[in-house]
Write a protein that holds these residues in place. Structure first.
Motif, PDB file in Angstrom:
ATOM      1  N   GLY A  71     -37.415  -8.908 -27.015  1.00  0.00           N
ATOM      2  CA  GLY A  71     -38.802  -8.217 -26.734  1.00  0.00           C
ATOM      3  C   GLY A  71     -38.307  -6.826 -25.983  1.00  0.00           C
ATOM      4  N   ILE A  72     -38.388  -5.665 -26.572  1.00  0.00           N
ATOM      5  CA  ILE A  72     -38.149  -4.483 -25.719  1.00  0.00           C
ATOM      6  C   ILE A  72     -39.157  -3.466 -26.248  1.00  0.00           C
ATOM      7  CG2 ILE A  72     -35.905  -4.929 -25.265  1.00  0.00           C
ATOM      8  CD1 ILE A  72     -35.036  -3.058 -27.952  1.00  0.00           C
ATOM      9  N   ARG A  73     -39.198  -2.220 -25.505  1.00  0.00           N
ATOM     10  CA  ARG A  73     -40.034  -1.213 -25.831  1.00  0.00           C
ATOM     11  C   ARG A  73     -39.348  -0.155 -26.654  1.00  0.00           C
ATOM     12  NH1 ARG A  73     -44.712   2.049 -24.574  1.00  0.00           N
ATOM     13  NH2 ARG A  73     -43.881   4.236 -23.809  1.00  0.00           N
ATOM     14  N   VAL A  74     -39.881   0.226 -27.972  1.00  0.00           N
ATOM     15  CA  VAL A  74     -39.247   0.959 -28.747  1.00  0.00           C
ATOM     16  C   VAL A  74     -39.836   2.312 -29.260  1.00  0.00           C
ATOM     17  CG1 VAL A  74     -37.907   1.239 -31.140  1.00  0.00           C
ATOM     18  CG2 VAL A  74     -37.875  -0.976 -29.382  1.00  0.00           C
ATOM     19  N   ALA A  75     -39.401   3.579 -29.440  1.00  0.00           N
ATOM     20  CA  ALA A  75     -40.133   4.694 -30.142  1.00  0.00           C
ATOM     21  C   ALA A  75     -39.267   4.933 -31.521  1.00  0.00           C
ATOM     22  CB  ALA A  75     -40.247   5.829 -29.208  1.00  0.00           C
ATOM     23  N   ASP A  76     -40.029   5.501 -32.213  1.00  0.00           N
ATOM     24  CA  ASP A  76     -39.436   6.228 -33.561  1.00  0.00           C
ATOM     25  C   ASP A  76     -40.034   7.517 -33.629  1.00  0.00           C
ATOM     26  OD1 ASP A  76     -38.820   6.751 -35.915  1.00  0.00           O
ATOM     27  OD2 ASP A  76     -39.762   5.494 -37.211  1.00  0.00           O
TER      28      ASP A  76
ATOM     29  N   LEU B 195     -41.782  -1.864 -40.615  1.00  0.00           N
ATOM     30  CA  LEU B 195     -40.689  -3.160 -40.707  1.00  0.00           C
ATOM     31  C   LEU B 195     -40.304  -3.792 -39.569  1.00  0.00           C
ATOM     32  CD1 LEU B 195     -38.800  -1.667 -43.711  1.00  0.00           C
ATOM     33  CD2 LEU B 195     -40.276  -3.351 -43.859  1.00  0.00           C
ATOM     34  N   LEU B 196     -39.859  -2.887 -38.663  1.00  0.00           N
ATOM     35  CA  LEU B 196     -39.390  -3.406 -37.286  1.00  0.00           C
ATOM     36  C   LEU B 196     -40.378  -4.433 -36.573  1.00  0.00           C
ATOM     37  CD1 LEU B 196     -37.377  -0.201 -36.220  1.00  0.00           C
ATOM     38  CD2 LEU B 196     -36.281  -2.564 -36.673  1.00  0.00           C
ATOM     39  N   ALA B 197     -41.480  -3.607 -36.494  1.00  0.00           N
ATOM     40  CA  ALA B 197     -42.507  -4.442 -35.953  1.00  0.00           C
ATOM     41  C   ALA B 197     -42.839  -5.898 -36.426  1.00  0.00           C
ATOM     42  CB  ALA B 197     -43.742  -3.606 -35.747  1.00  0.00           C
ATOM     43  N   ARG B 198     -43.059  -5.909 -37.841  1.00  0.00           N
ATOM     44  CA  ARG B 198     -43.132  -6.978 -38.490  1.00  0.00           C
ATOM     45  C   ARG B 198     -41.880  -8.196 -38.199  1.00  0.00           C
ATOM     46  NH1 ARG B 198     -44.239  -6.836 -44.616  1.00  0.00           N
ATOM     47  NH2 ARG B 198     -42.043  -6.227 -45.061  1.00  0.00           N
ATOM     48  N   HIS B 199     -40.498  -7.480 -38.244  1.00  0.00           N
ATOM     49  CA  HIS B 199     -39.426  -8.402 -37.962  1.00  0.00           C
ATOM     50  C   HIS B 199     -39.306  -8.826 -36.368  1.00  0.00           C
ATOM     51  CE1 HIS B 199     -35.969 -10.001 -40.119  1.00  0.00           C
ATOM     52  NE2 HIS B 199     -35.035  -9.756 -38.980  1.00  0.00           N
ATOM     53  N   PHE B 200     -39.746  -7.919 -35.594  1.00  0.00           N
ATOM     54  CA  PHE B 200     -39.553  -8.258 -34.144  1.00  0.00           C
ATOM     55  C   PHE B 200     -40.836  -8.414 -33.471  1.00  0.00           C
ATOM     56  CE2 PHE B 200     -35.383  -6.098 -35.677  1.00  0.00           C
ATOM     57  CZ  PHE B 200     -34.529  -7.187 -35.367  1.00  0.00           C
ATOM     58  N   PRO B 201     -41.702  -9.376 -33.682  1.00  0.00           N
ATOM     59  CA  PRO B 201     -42.852  -9.408 -33.064  1.00  0.00           C
ATOM     60  C   PRO B 201     -42.869  -9.474 -31.511  1.00  0.00           C
ATOM     61  CG  PRO B 201     -42.224 -11.613 -34.186  1.00  0.00           C
ATOM     62  CD  PRO B 201     -41.290 -10.760 -34.318  1.00  0.00           C
ATOM     63  N   ALA B 202     -41.819  -9.913 -30.842  1.00  0.00           N
ATOM     64  CA  ALA B 202     -41.944  -9.704 -29.437  1.00  0.00           C
ATOM     65  C   ALA B 202     -41.760  -8.410 -28.716  1.00  0.00           C
ATOM     66  CB  ALA B 202     -40.857 -10.767 -28.903  1.00  0.00           C
ATOM     67  N   SER B 203     -41.291  -7.239 -29.448  1.00  0.00           N
ATOM     68  CA  SER B 203     -41.057  -5.848 -29.287  1.00  0.00           C
ATOM     69  C   SER B 203     -42.260  -5.066 -29.526  1.00  0.00           C
ATOM     70  CB  SER B 203     -39.830  -5.382 -29.770  1.00  0.00           C
ATOM     71  OG  SER B 203     -38.718  -5.955 -29.346  1.00  0.00           O
ATOM     72  N   THR B 204     -42.443  -4.000 -28.661  1.00  0.00           N
ATOM     73  CA  THR B 204     -43.454  -2.973 -29.238  1.00  0.00           C
ATOM     74  C   THR B 204     -43.131  -1.762 -29.772  1.00  0.00           C
ATOM     75  OG1 THR B 204     -43.626  -2.370 -26.904  1.00  0.00           O
ATOM     76  CG2 THR B 204     -45.175  -4.135 -27.546  1.00  0.00           C
ATOM     77  N   PHE B 205     -43.530  -1.152 -30.528  1.00  0.00           N
ATOM     78  CA  PHE B 205     -43.151   0.141 -31.286  1.00  0.00           C
ATOM     79  C   PHE B 205     -44.088   1.211 -31.155  1.00  0.00           C
ATOM     80  CE2 PHE B 205     -41.039  -3.480 -32.861  1.00  0.00           C
ATOM     81  CZ  PHE B 205     -39.616  -3.192 -33.094  1.00  0.00           C
ATOM     82  N   VAL B 206     -43.730   2.464 -30.953  1.00  0.00           N
ATOM     83  CA  VAL B 206     -44.665   3.594 -30.880  1.00  0.00           C
ATOM     84  C   VAL B 206     -43.918   4.407 -31.809  1.00  0.00           C
ATOM     85  CG1 VAL B 206     -46.189   5.168 -29.757  1.00  0.00           C
ATOM     86  CG2 VAL B 206     -45.219   3.064 -28.572  1.00  0.00           C
ATOM     87  N   GLY B 207     -44.614   4.928 -32.725  1.00  0.00           N
ATOM     88  CA  GLY B 207     -44.162   6.090 -33.924  1.00  0.00           C
ATOM     89  C   GLY B 207     -44.752   7.462 -33.485  1.00  0.00           C
ATOM     90  N   TYR B 208     -44.013   8.531 -33.477  1.00  0.00           N
ATOM     91  CA  TYR B 208     -44.600   9.810 -32.910  1.00  0.00           C
ATOM     92  C   TYR B 208     -44.073  10.695 -34.077  1.00  0.00           C
ATOM     93  CZ  TYR B 208     -44.718   7.833 -28.342  1.00  0.00           C
ATOM     94  OH  TYR B 208     -45.045   7.469 -27.221  1.00  0.00           O
TER      95      TYR B 208
ATOM     96  N   THR C 237     -47.872   0.931 -32.924  1.00  0.00           N
ATOM     97  CA  THR C 237     -49.194   2.145 -32.800  1.00  0.00           C
ATOM     98  C   THR C 237     -48.308   3.310 -33.073  1.00  0.00           C
ATOM     99  OG1 THR C 237     -48.554   2.307 -30.436  1.00  0.00           O
ATOM    100  CG2 THR C 237     -50.361   0.995 -31.114  1.00  0.00           C
ATOM    101  N   PHE C 238     -49.178   4.405 -33.424  1.00  0.00           N
ATOM    102  CA  PHE C 238     -48.747   5.748 -33.941  1.00  0.00           C
ATOM    103  C   PHE C 238     -49.566   6.664 -33.364  1.00  0.00           C
ATOM    104  CE2 PHE C 238     -47.617   2.570 -36.998  1.00  0.00           C
ATOM    105  CZ  PHE C 238     -46.131   2.816 -37.160  1.00  0.00           C
ATOM    106  N   GLU C 239     -48.946   7.746 -33.006  1.00  0.00           N
ATOM    107  CA  GLU C 239     -49.513   9.044 -32.432  1.00  0.00           C
ATOM    108  C   GLU C 239     -48.980  10.213 -32.942  1.00  0.00           C
ATOM    109  OE1 GLU C 239     -49.469   9.140 -28.100  1.00  0.00           O
ATOM    110  OE2 GLU C 239     -49.333   6.895 -27.943  1.00  0.00           O
ATOM    111  N   VAL C 240     -49.889  11.238 -33.111  1.00  0.00           N
ATOM    112  CA  VAL C 240     -49.478  12.451 -33.388  1.00  0.00           C
ATOM    113  C   VAL C 240     -48.893  13.334 -32.212  1.00  0.00           C
ATOM    114  CG1 VAL C 240     -50.365  14.901 -34.326  1.00  0.00           C
ATOM    115  CG2 VAL C 240     -51.323  12.677 -35.346  1.00  0.00           C
ATOM    116  N   LEU C 241     -47.584  13.691 -32.203  1.00  0.00           N
ATOM    117  CA  LEU C 241     -47.154  14.133 -31.001  1.00  0.00           C
ATOM    118  C   LEU C 241     -45.462  14.943 -31.395  1.00  0.00           C
ATOM    119  CD1 LEU C 241     -47.334  13.872 -27.706  1.00  0.00           C
ATOM    120  CD2 LEU C 241     -45.090  12.605 -28.179  1.00  0.00           C
TER     121      LEU C 241
END
Ligand code: SAM
Length: 378
Positions: A192-197, A208-221, A244-248
């Motif tokens: 379980g870690i905090r990840v950005a794409d 795909l990563l979020a589905r495979h690693f439910p203990a981690s959180t993912f933010v896509g920019y 979650t995803f953000e325009v940035l």
């Protein structure tokens, strides 16, 4: 001087003045002319494959042999067009034609390369050629005037084409062949870690990563709002609560709270400010945090790429997209084949340590760079 005629082996004979052919090996010129025409044939067949995807004709033909009338009915298309399309594919060696029964067949080995969901299917790659043809005029202007064509001019079509290009690769390779190259990152993702794409596009990799690693959180920019919409739609459809995803713009990647890992899939070479973004990623990582860059596998030295079978494709895509989007904003213009040497330098300059580069098994087009923010940093 008398004009000289070179027979190119095509239906067209090229008449040139004597001065242009002085010292020219006519046989070699003829052979090269045929080779060039072969490139044009390949280009046209690429459009035919694209048409086959758009009309569903390739899928319909993969169901079994058919006459043009049967195939037209199967795909709900106009027979006269279908017949012309089939003729191009038959003479191009893509489908087999039996004159006795007037049937066309997609052999199983061709079907697997042009239809279906396996990694063999290279048909979606045809779409990038079709799309980029639209930008030849604009890029020709940029050769003369400088600047380039901005990313916004490629949307929304680019978003869908890029998704088609990368979706199958990520489905096939992300968890089983890319992640194992990243050291102990899979274990940390498990815990379980905090990840950005960064530059996540339609977000498929992050989902795909979020589905495979439910203990981690993912933010896509990403800077593309239409891509972010699609990423959110997929996350919702999959019921993901950890993506979650953000325009940035990645130059403004949040640094607080920091990320334990940052991915950049096929994005760094497109950036207007790659140095700025890599420095920002460095600052946004926890000390010891991991950066994973999945990018085009090439050398920074053209001489090393001369025998690379995909190099002309890579440099041409660069000219008509990756390079010009960066130069449009007076950017670094790394180009698609920025290459391993330049990547290693940029990553080191941004402060990453212990950077390693890895071939991706069964993926000659891409490689993976793994680097870390120094543990003593901050
Ligand atoms: C070649 S696409 C790759 C998309 C996705 N990672 C994939 O593999 O399908 C590059 C992506 O980078 C995004 N991008 C370009 N410059 C960016 C920036 N400054 N900040 C955030 N995203 C950016 C583009 O909108 C595009 O979606």
């Amino acid at each position: 001087m008398e004009p000289t005629t070179i027979t190119t082996g095509t239906t067209t004979d090229t008449t040139v003045t004597g001065s242009e052919t002085t010292g020219v090996d006519q046989q070699a010129a003829e052979a090269f002319g045929q080779e060039v025409f072969g490139h044009y044939v390949g280009g046209m067949l690429t459009y035919m494959i694209d048409l086959g995807i758009r009309t569903g004709l390739l899928d319909a033909l993969a169901e079994g042999p058919a006459t043009s009338h049967e195939l037209a009915e199967r795909a709900g298309a106009v027979e006269r067009y279908v017949r012309e399309w089939l003729a191009a594919l038959a003479t191009g060696g893509i489908v087999r034609y039996d004159p006795a029964t007037q049937t066309f067949e997609l052999p199983p080995e061709h079907a697997v390369c042009l239809t279906g969901t396996s990694a063999f299917n290279v048909a979606p790659q045809s779409r990038i050629t079709t799309l980029l043809a639209r930008y030849v005029d604009g890029v020709a202007d940029a050769f003369r005037d400088g600047g380039g064509i901005p990313f916004t001019a490629y949307r929304p079509e680019f978003t869908g084409v890029m998704d088609q290009l990368s979706r199958g690769i990520m489905d096939d390779a992300l968890i089983d062949r890319i992640l194992p190259l990243t050291g102990e990152l899979p274990d940390r993702l498990e815990r379980g870690i905090r990840v950005a794409d960064v530059g996540c596009g339609t977000g498929h990799a992050a989902n795909l990563l979020a589905r495979h690693f439910p203990a981690s959180t993912f933010v896509g920019y990403d800077i593309a709002p239409d891509a972010i919409d699609r990423a959110r739609e997929e996350a919702a459809a999959w019921g993901l609560t950890n993506a979650t995803f953000e325009v940035l713009d990645a130059t403004r990647l949040p640094v607080d709270p920091p990320f334990d890992a940052v991915f950049a899939f096929d994005t760094v070479h497109d950036l207007v400010d790659p140095r700025g973004v890599l420095a920002r990623i460095h600052d946004a990582l926890t000390p010891g945090g991991t950066l994973v860059v999945y990018d085009v596998n090439a050398s920074s030295d053209l001489a090393d790429n001369l025998a690379h079978p995909l190099a002309p494709f890579i440099y041409a895509v660069s000219t008509l997209h990756c390079l010009t989007v960066s130069l449009s904003e007076d950017g670094a213009g790394l180009g698609t084949a920025w290459g391993r040497q330049q990547a290693m330098l940029l990553l080191a300059d941004a402060g990453f340590e212990g950077v390693t580069v890895h071939d991706v098994p069964d993926d000659p087009l891409n490689c993976v760079y793994v680097g870390h923010r120094p543990t003593g940093d901050r």
